[in-house]
Design an enzyme around this catalytic site. Sequence first.
Site, mmCIF file in Angstrom:
data_model
loop_
_atom_site.group_PDB
_atom_site.id
_atom_site.type_symbol
_atom_site.label_atom_id
_atom_site.label_comp_id
_atom_site.label_asym_id
_atom_site.label_seq_id
_atom_site.Cartn_x
_atom_site.Cartn_y
_atom_site.Cartn_z
ATOM 1 N N HIS A 42 0.837 -1.212 0.000
ATOM 2 C CA HIS A 42 0.000 0.000 0.000
ATOM 3 C C HIS A 42 0.870 1.259 0.000
ATOM 4 O O HIS A 42 0.687 2.167 -0.815
ATOM 5 C CB HIS A 42 -0.913 -0.004 1.233
ATOM 6 C CG HIS A 42 -1.713 1.258 1.430
ATOM 7 N ND1 HIS A 42 -3.036 1.392 1.065
ATOM 8 C CD2 HIS A 42 -1.360 2.472 1.953
ATOM 9 C CE1 HIS A 42 -3.452 2.626 1.331
ATOM 10 N NE2 HIS A 42 -2.461 3.296 1.891
ATOM 11 N N GLU A 43 1.825 1.316 0.932
ATOM 12 C CA GLU A 43 2.642 2.545 1.038
ATOM 13 C C GLU A 43 3.437 2.800 -0.243
ATOM 14 O O GLU A 43 3.572 3.944 -0.669
ATOM 15 C CB GLU A 43 3.594 2.443 2.237
ATOM 16 C CG GLU A 43 2.895 2.377 3.586
ATOM 17 C CD GLU A 43 1.848 3.473 3.810
ATOM 18 O OE1 GLU A 43 0.829 3.185 4.453
ATOM 19 O OE2 GLU A 43 2.026 4.592 3.287
ATOM 20 N N HIS B 284 1.677 4.784 -2.717
ATOM 21 C CA HIS B 284 1.828 6.250 -2.556
ATOM 22 C C HIS B 284 3.169 6.702 -3.115
ATOM 23 O O HIS B 284 3.245 7.721 -3.811
ATOM 24 C CB HIS B 284 1.760 6.636 -1.072
ATOM 25 C CG HIS B 284 0.408 6.456 -0.446
ATOM 26 N ND1 HIS B 284 -0.760 6.872 -1.025
ATOM 27 C CD2 HIS B 284 0.050 5.888 0.730
ATOM 28 C CE1 HIS B 284 -1.791 6.585 -0.238
ATOM 29 N NE2 HIS B 284 -1.324 5.971 0.837
ATOM 30 N N HIS C 94 -5.395 7.642 -1.963
ATOM 31 C CA HIS C 94 -6.299 6.607 -1.444
ATOM 32 C C HIS C 94 -7.492 6.424 -2.387
ATOM 33 O O HIS C 94 -7.998 7.368 -2.967
ATOM 34 C CB HIS C 94 -6.773 6.997 -0.046
ATOM 35 C CG HIS C 94 -5.718 6.709 0.981
ATOM 36 N ND1 HIS C 94 -5.591 7.426 2.145
ATOM 37 C CD2 HIS C 94 -4.699 5.800 1.000
ATOM 38 C CE1 HIS C 94 -4.579 6.961 2.858
ATOM 39 N NE2 HIS C 94 -4.011 5.969 2.181
#
Lengths: 87, 395
Positions: free
Chosen positions: B123-124, B127, B133
């Site tokens: 997930h990170e 970014h 998101h």
Amino acid sequence: NPTLKDSPPESIIEAATYLARYGYSSSSPTEDKSGALVSLSSNLEEFQRFAGLKVTGVLDEATIEKMREPRCGVKDKLGPSYRARRR
Amino acid sequence: KRYALQGSRWRTKTLRYKIMSWPSNLLDNKDGVRDVILESFKAWSDVSGLSFEEVGTGSKSNIEIRFASGDHGDGDAFDGPGGTLAHAFFPIYGGDAHFDDSENWKVDPRKRGGIDMFTVAAHEFGHSLGLSHSDVNEALMAPFYKPPSLDRDVIKEDDIKAIQELYGPPAADAAPAPRPRQPSSPGDRQDPDPILCQDSAVDAMLTIDVNGQKRTYVFKGDHYWRLTSSGVEKGYPRLIREMWGGLPDNLDAILPYEEADRIYFFKGSQYWRMTGLKLDPGYPKPISAGFPGIPDNLDAAFKWRANGKMYFFKGSQYWRFDSELETTGRPGVSDKYPQPISIWKGIPNNIDSVLIYENKRTYFFKGDSYYRFNDAAFSVDASYPRSTAEYWFGC
């Protein structure tokens, strides 16, 4: 919004802090009370929509629970304040 | 479209990352952490044109990874166990990823409790690559932590659309990605092959042109298989001696030489030659006769697309065969050889086979893994080795 006013102050503060932290409002809970309450309700609606909750604008149990879930620290909404902070 | 792009992305698609600090509760398992970080990046490189490479802390990198707790100097303090688990910066802000060291991180998803590092890291890094998101709850880029799925299949359609909008799909030359096993029709279904899925080490692999179609074959023991883009062709394996007139079983190496429509097969001290898929008469011959300077009992051989030379591999060494040596004008091996295989950066010793696949990429196979070789960079691509069984045999 009567229900919001009925919520214990700490959960309002907790919710307002959460919403500010994750980009749903620029106002922090210490600002003018009525202003904060009004923006809180519309910001709650925006958070509930984003998180897939029932959109009520009310600080209900489901919303408080969702706010307590572990999550990523990046804001959900990247407003101008985000860019300023990051720079 | 429910994903969200922050608005910045990397100009390059080959990104380097380095791990600047480690989770306190896993200091005795840095390899496990390193593997999970690699897997988290691989989840994105599998579905996009990106590739990733870990570099040492002293080297320049695009993305720095840190485990830190509380106020760690970026104005975004962590909050102890639970709550915020990690955060990352978008490319325009540097792309780094920070993980809250006060969490109980785990690298084995089957372990009870704890926070699954793979899921959070994947997930990170979304970014770090430019994704915001998503409000699609099941998407990886949704902000809330989801306990891990054992199949590591965390990247969903919404995430794929987002990352491909920034960096495009995997390069056409990627090896066949593992496909879901639902065949387009029951007739196409090929059950996973018991031999190759049980032990995916091969003797040799070969891609050739058959009646204008590219065909890829696997040779192992006394059998051979034909591959499709997602696994093994129906009706295989077959016996080598039945279909490859007179070739022996348990081959050492195969060297296609397309210019002359020839294929050379090596075993022990001998080699066979095929022209137009027909075994030439008068074979086998001693390797020393046809390829002076090349040893017996080879591991692998191939003609490298980058310079058209023939390379032979055995143990920890390799030889280059010239059809016309500068010194003698005759075929042979220059006295500079053998040289250590380690020159082929990232390729291990004792390989099983080298394949120039239909996508013109060079693949090295050893045991149950394979390595995609970047001819331009002269090194193995990031996020390799990968599982041969999964990517080539559809297991």
